[in-house]
Design a protein around this motif. Structure first.
Motif, PDB file in Angstrom:
ATOM      1  N   ARG A 211       0.840  -1.187   0.000  1.00  0.00           N
ATOM      2  CA  ARG A 211       0.000   0.000   0.000  1.00  0.00           C
ATOM      3  C   ARG A 211       0.878   1.241   0.000  1.00  0.00           C
ATOM      4  NH1 ARG A 211      -2.626  -1.032   4.295  1.00  0.00           N
ATOM      5  NH2 ARG A 211      -4.439  -1.993   3.339  1.00  0.00           N
ATOM      6  N   THR A 212       0.448   2.258  -0.737  1.00  0.00           N
ATOM      7  CA  THR A 212       1.188   3.512  -0.767  1.00  0.00           C
ATOM      8  C   THR A 212       1.163   4.135   0.623  1.00  0.00           C
ATOM      9  OG1 THR A 212       0.537   3.866  -3.058  1.00  0.00           O
ATOM     10  CG2 THR A 212       1.368   5.774  -1.860  1.00  0.00           C
ATOM     11  N   PRO A 213       2.320   4.499   1.188  1.00  0.00           N
ATOM     12  CA  PRO A 213       2.344   5.090   2.544  1.00  0.00           C
ATOM     13  C   PRO A 213       1.433   6.310   2.649  1.00  0.00           C
ATOM     14  CG  PRO A 213       4.569   4.539   1.835  1.00  0.00           C
ATOM     15  CD  PRO A 213       3.672   4.317   0.650  1.00  0.00           C
ATOM     16  N   GLY A 214       0.577   6.296   3.656  1.00  0.00           N
ATOM     17  CA  GLY A 214      -0.341   7.399   3.881  1.00  0.00           C
ATOM     18  C   GLY A 214      -1.718   7.206   3.284  1.00  0.00           C
ATOM     19  N   SER A 215      -1.885   6.200   2.414  1.00  0.00           N
ATOM     20  CA  SER A 215      -3.164   6.039   1.720  1.00  0.00           C
ATOM     21  C   SER A 215      -4.287   5.550   2.625  1.00  0.00           C
ATOM     22  CB  SER A 215      -3.009   5.081   0.531  1.00  0.00           C
ATOM     23  OG  SER A 215      -2.567   3.801   0.966  1.00  0.00           O
ATOM     24  N   LEU A 216      -3.980   5.204   3.874  1.00  0.00           N
ATOM     25  CA  LEU A 216      -5.051   4.853   4.811  1.00  0.00           C
ATOM     26  C   LEU A 216      -5.978   6.031   5.070  1.00  0.00           C
ATOM     27  CD1 LEU A 216      -3.123   2.744   7.506  1.00  0.00           C
ATOM     28  CD2 LEU A 216      -4.875   1.917   5.910  1.00  0.00           C
ATOM     29  N   ALA A 217      -5.524   7.237   4.744  1.00  0.00           N
ATOM     30  CA  ALA A 217      -6.357   8.429   4.941  1.00  0.00           C
ATOM     31  C   ALA A 217      -7.612   8.410   4.086  1.00  0.00           C
ATOM     32  CB  ALA A 217      -5.543   9.689   4.625  1.00  0.00           C
ATOM     33  N   VAL A 218      -7.633   7.579   3.048  1.00  0.00           N
ATOM     34  CA  VAL A 218      -8.783   7.550   2.142  1.00  0.00           C
ATOM     35  C   VAL A 218     -10.047   7.107   2.885  1.00  0.00           C
ATOM     36  CG1 VAL A 218      -9.769   6.433   0.111  1.00  0.00           C
ATOM     37  CG2 VAL A 218      -7.381   7.207   0.078  1.00  0.00           C
ATOM     38  N   TRP A 219      -9.927   6.133   3.792  1.00  0.00           N
ATOM     39  CA  TRP A 219     -11.126   5.568   4.424  1.00  0.00           C
ATOM     40  C   TRP A 219     -11.815   6.554   5.360  1.00  0.00           C
ATOM     41  CZ3 TRP A 219     -12.686   1.778   1.699  1.00  0.00           C
ATOM     42  CH2 TRP A 219     -11.755   0.973   1.038  1.00  0.00           C
ATOM     43  N   PRO A 220     -11.105   7.235   6.256  1.00  0.00           N
ATOM     44  CA  PRO A 220     -11.798   8.298   7.003  1.00  0.00           C
ATOM     45  C   PRO A 220     -12.309   9.407   6.091  1.00  0.00           C
ATOM     46  CG  PRO A 220      -9.729   7.721   8.072  1.00  0.00           C
ATOM     47  CD  PRO A 220      -9.729   7.047   6.742  1.00  0.00           C
ATOM     48  N   GLY A 221     -11.611   9.637   4.971  1.00  0.00           N
ATOM     49  CA  GLY A 221     -12.087  10.636   4.011  1.00  0.00           C
ATOM     50  C   GLY A 221     -13.421  10.247   3.407  1.00  0.00           C
ATOM     51  N   VAL A 222     -13.598   8.962   3.125  1.00  0.00           N
ATOM     52  CA  VAL A 222     -14.890   8.487   2.606  1.00  0.00           C
ATOM     53  C   VAL A 222     -15.992   8.727   3.633  1.00  0.00           C
ATOM     54  CG1 VAL A 222     -16.175   6.441   1.896  1.00  0.00           C
ATOM     55  CG2 VAL A 222     -13.849   6.798   1.063  1.00  0.00           C
ATOM     56  N   ALA A 223     -15.686   8.476   4.904  1.00  0.00           N
ATOM     57  CA  ALA A 223     -16.669   8.742   5.957  1.00  0.00           C
ATOM     58  C   ALA A 223     -16.993  10.234   6.034  1.00  0.00           C
ATOM     59  CB  ALA A 223     -16.140   8.248   7.301  1.00  0.00           C
TER      60      ALA A 223
ATOM     61  N   GLN B  47      -7.054  11.664  -3.628  1.00  0.00           N
ATOM     62  CA  GLN B  47      -6.249  10.754  -2.819  1.00  0.00           C
ATOM     63  C   GLN B  47      -6.270   9.337  -3.385  1.00  0.00           C
ATOM     64  OE1 GLN B  47      -7.761  11.222   1.180  1.00  0.00           O
ATOM     65  NE2 GLN B  47      -6.299  12.838   1.683  1.00  0.00           N
ATOM     66  N   VAL B  48      -7.413   8.906  -3.885  1.00  0.00           N
ATOM     67  CA  VAL B  48      -7.473   7.590  -4.535  1.00  0.00           C
ATOM     68  C   VAL B  48      -6.568   7.564  -5.754  1.00  0.00           C
ATOM     69  CG1 VAL B  48      -8.975   6.000  -5.781  1.00  0.00           C
ATOM     70  CG2 VAL B  48      -9.776   7.063  -3.672  1.00  0.00           C
ATOM     71  N   TYR B  49      -6.603   8.647  -6.525  1.00  0.00           N
ATOM     72  CA  TYR B  49      -5.700   8.752  -7.686  1.00  0.00           C
ATOM     73  C   TYR B  49      -4.241   8.753  -7.233  1.00  0.00           C
ATOM     74  CZ  TYR B  49      -3.281  11.056 -11.585  1.00  0.00           C
ATOM     75  OH  TYR B  49      -2.398  11.382 -12.585  1.00  0.00           O
ATOM     76  N   ALA B  50      -3.943   9.493  -6.151  1.00  0.00           N
ATOM     77  CA  ALA B  50      -2.564   9.599  -5.673  1.00  0.00           C
ATOM     78  C   ALA B  50      -2.046   8.276  -5.116  1.00  0.00           C
ATOM     79  CB  ALA B  50      -2.469  10.684  -4.611  1.00  0.00           C
ATOM     80  N   SER B  51      -2.936   7.420  -4.636  1.00  0.00           N
ATOM     81  CA  SER B  51      -2.482   6.135  -4.105  1.00  0.00           C
ATOM     82  C   SER B  51      -1.788   5.298  -5.176  1.00  0.00           C
ATOM     83  CB  SER B  51      -3.660   5.356  -3.519  1.00  0.00           C
ATOM     84  OG  SER B  51      -4.593   5.020  -4.536  1.00  0.00           O
ATOM     85  N   ARG B  52      -2.083   5.581  -6.446  1.00  0.00           N
ATOM     86  CA  ARG B  52      -1.365   4.939  -7.547  1.00  0.00           C
ATOM     87  C   ARG B  52      -0.295   5.854  -8.121  1.00  0.00           C
ATOM     88  NH1 ARG B  52      -6.726   4.268  -8.661  1.00  0.00           N
ATOM     89  NH2 ARG B  52      -6.593   5.774 -10.376  1.00  0.00           N
TER      90      ARG B  52
ATOM     91  N   ASP C 136       6.859   7.200  -4.188  1.00  0.00           N
ATOM     92  CA  ASP C 136       7.312   8.552  -3.899  1.00  0.00           C
ATOM     93  C   ASP C 136       7.536   8.690  -2.392  1.00  0.00           C
ATOM     94  OD1 ASP C 136       7.530  11.366  -3.446  1.00  0.00           O
ATOM     95  OD2 ASP C 136       6.445  11.746  -5.306  1.00  0.00           O
ATOM     96  N   PRO C 137       8.724   9.112  -1.957  1.00  0.00           N
ATOM     97  CA  PRO C 137       8.971   9.225  -0.506  1.00  0.00           C
ATOM     98  C   PRO C 137       8.138  10.305   0.171  1.00  0.00           C
ATOM     99  CG  PRO C 137      10.800  10.150  -1.766  1.00  0.00           C
ATOM    100  CD  PRO C 137       9.918   9.452  -2.746  1.00  0.00           C
ATOM    101  N   ARG C 138       7.521  11.195  -0.615  1.00  0.00           N
ATOM    102  CA  ARG C 138       6.715  12.271  -0.032  1.00  0.00           C
ATOM    103  C   ARG C 138       5.218  11.949  -0.015  1.00  0.00           C
ATOM    104  NH1 ARG C 138      10.576  14.471  -3.378  1.00  0.00           N
ATOM    105  NH2 ARG C 138       9.121  14.302  -5.111  1.00  0.00           N
ATOM    106  N   SER C 139       4.860  10.706  -0.308  1.00  0.00           N
ATOM    107  CA  SER C 139       3.437  10.367  -0.417  1.00  0.00           C
ATOM    108  C   SER C 139       2.706  10.534   0.913  1.00  0.00           C
ATOM    109  CB  SER C 139       3.271   8.937  -0.932  1.00  0.00           C
ATOM    110  OG  SER C 139       3.829   8.005  -0.014  1.00  0.00           O
ATOM    111  N   ARG C 140       3.349  10.138   2.026  1.00  0.00           N
ATOM    112  CA  ARG C 140       2.693  10.244   3.319  1.00  0.00           C
ATOM    113  C   ARG C 140       2.389  11.710   3.646  1.00  0.00           C
ATOM    114  NH1 ARG C 140       2.383   6.437   7.091  1.00  0.00           N
ATOM    115  NH2 ARG C 140       4.111   5.250   6.197  1.00  0.00           N
ATOM    116  N   SER C 141       3.318  12.592   3.313  1.00  0.00           N
ATOM    117  CA  SER C 141       3.091  14.029   3.543  1.00  0.00           C
ATOM    118  C   SER C 141       1.918  14.524   2.719  1.00  0.00           C
ATOM    119  CB  SER C 141       4.351  14.823   3.187  1.00  0.00           C
ATOM    120  OG  SER C 141       5.426  14.457   4.010  1.00  0.00           O
TER     121      SER C 141
END
Length: 487
Positions: free
Chosen positions: A28-40, A76-81, A86-91
């Protein structure tokens, strides 16, 4: 404040925290867990809009909140791919959620202090997002320009908050209507400056073109949500009885609309054209707000955000589409089809205007821009090389859209965003802007010294001045803005 607002804030805070959590899997792309609270958060924003429609209260704010949260999730869904590896993905995921939190806080605020806090939180998060584009000279220029212009706007907003609070003795937005005299003039002018800075309009326009150097997901968030917030700020402070504010916003928007439209035609790069297109659209939005057409401005915001987000997210395949189109045999555009297409759209619009009360609308002059754009689109469809049935179907669809806009959207937009007692510009300003815009577009397509001067002005729009000649003894990279140095 809506009862949904605290839950929405909690969901977006959870998204920020989720982006910073260590991932259990490396797939998983680092930081992409943010998508699920975003959906909520998007689901909560949808409930908030449903409640606003049912109560007929702050529909514009609820719509803008849903728009920002939903687009943040999509990007964010687009950015997960797109940002995988990218080392800055979590930021990116943490800062984009934080920017959405700031924007929704400003939208839901009932007082000027909380509004300014959310506004500044969105500003700081966005500047940090631009910085995730890398460490190259173009990114550094973008960060520097963005910080200067946006901090000027934020300083103006905070000064307006201090003046309004000191003058009324209250931090409530409802107390703004009691301002008068110098305090009202000052608050109106300062809020207009803050809106102009956020929209990337003249004279604080230099930061928006520079952001073309950042990553595609950041560009999509900037142009689909962040810059649109100027309209909400002007709406929230619309009760302030100030004639200066509309003039500042209207003139800044008019100048940006005129020159950014021309600048868009001079850019060869895809993102550069999209950036100047956004600047021109924000100019139109400021002009509409200055004329008092807040409902129409918010309809424009929604349409622009959805359209521009899709264009930025699809910018990576623009070269592939261009090469595919270049491989196809070229055909001569049909002049007769161009005339028929334009006349069909104009005729349909005329019939729709006759059968509606659009002319009675106080801001009907803005239809000049919309109907001219539709006529140009009809001319292009009519002149295309597509088969006749295809062109006929496209022209019919466009005509139906024009009728719907004139008969339903235009008169009904103001009912969704009722504003009373607003000081507005005279409609003649919009007519003058329209005439100058048409004349400029015709001149830039001709030849001669006037056309050359307009082209040079448009080409230099948003760029730093050329550096002074480098002395022969100095290194080639010394002096001048980073945009012109060798790297």
């Amino acid at each position: 404040m809506s009862p949904i607002a605290p839950l929405l804030t909690a969901a977006l805070l959870a998204a920020v925290v989720a982006a910073l959590l260590p991932d259990a899997t490396r797939h998983r792309t680092p930081g992409s867990l943010a998508v699920w609270p975003g959906v909520a958060a998007a689901a909560l924003a949808t409930l908030g809009l449903a409640g606003a429609l049912a109560d007929r209260s702050d529909v514009a704010g609820a719509t803008l909140a849903l728009l920002i949260v939903a687009l943040t999730v999509v990007v964010q869904v687009y950015a997960s791919r797109h940002l995988r590896g990218d080392p800055r993905s979590r930021s990116f995921f943490a800062l984009s959620s934080l920017a959405a939190l700031g924007s929704t806080t400003a939208i839901a605020a009932d007082d000027v202090v909380l509004l300014a806090v959310g506004w500044t939180l969105a500003t700081l998060s966005t500047i940090a997002l631009i910085a995730t584009g890398g460490s190259g000279p173009q990114t550094r220029v973008a960060v520097q320009r963005s910080a200067v212009a946006l901090f000027i706007g934020d300083a103006a907003l905070w000064t307006a908050v201090v003046v309004a609070t000191a003058s009324t003795g209250s931090i409530s937005l409802a107390a703004l209507g009691s301002l008068d005299g110098v305090a009202a003039t000052l608050v109106g002018a300062l809020v207009a400056v803050a809106a102009v800075a956020r929209a990337g309009s003249f004279p604080l326009h230099g930061w928006l073109p520079a952001t073309a150097a950042t990553t595609t997901p950041v560009s999509a968030l900037l142009h689909a949500g962040f810059v649109n917030a100027g309209a909400l700020l002007l709406l929230r402070f619309s009760p302030v009885p100030s004639a200066v504010g509309p003039w500042i916003a209207g003139i800044a928007g008019a100048v940006t609309l005129l020159i950014a439209t021309l600048a868009m035609l001079t850019r060869a790069d895809v993102k550069g054209r999209l950036v100047h297109s956004t600047a021109a659209q924000m100019g139109f939005l400021l002009l509409a707000c200055a004329l008092g057409a807040y409902g129409l401005a918010f309809v424009h915001v929604v349409g622009h955000a959805l359209f521009k987000a899709s264009l930025f997210l699809g910018a990576g395949s623009a070269v592939e589409h261009a090469l595919r189109a270049r491989a196809l045999p070229r055909s001569t555009p049909s002049r007769a089809g161009r005339v028929v297409g334009a006349l069909l759209v104009v005729g349909t619009a005329a019939i729709a205007l006759i059968g509606s009360d659009a002319f009675a609308h106080p801001t009907a002059v803005l239809l000049l821009f919309a109907l001219t754009t539709a006529a140009v689109a009809g001319a292009r469809i009519g002149a295309s090389s597509a088969r006749v049935p295809t062109r006929a179907a496209l022209l019919l669809t466009l005509s139906i859209a024009v009728v719907g806009y004139v008969a339903v959207v235009f008169p009904g937009a103001e009912a969704l965003v009722p504003v009373s007692g607003t000081t507005a510009l005279p409609w003649g300003v919009a007519v003058a802007v329209f005439v100058i815009a048409v004349a400029s577009l015709l001149l830039i397509r001709s030849t001669g010294p006037v056309s050359d001067r307009i082209f040079a002005l448009a080409l230099a729009w948003g760029r730093p001045p050329l550096p002074a000649p480098t002395p022969s003894w100095a290194p080639a990279s010394a002096g001048g803005p980073l945009e012109y140095r060798r790297v």
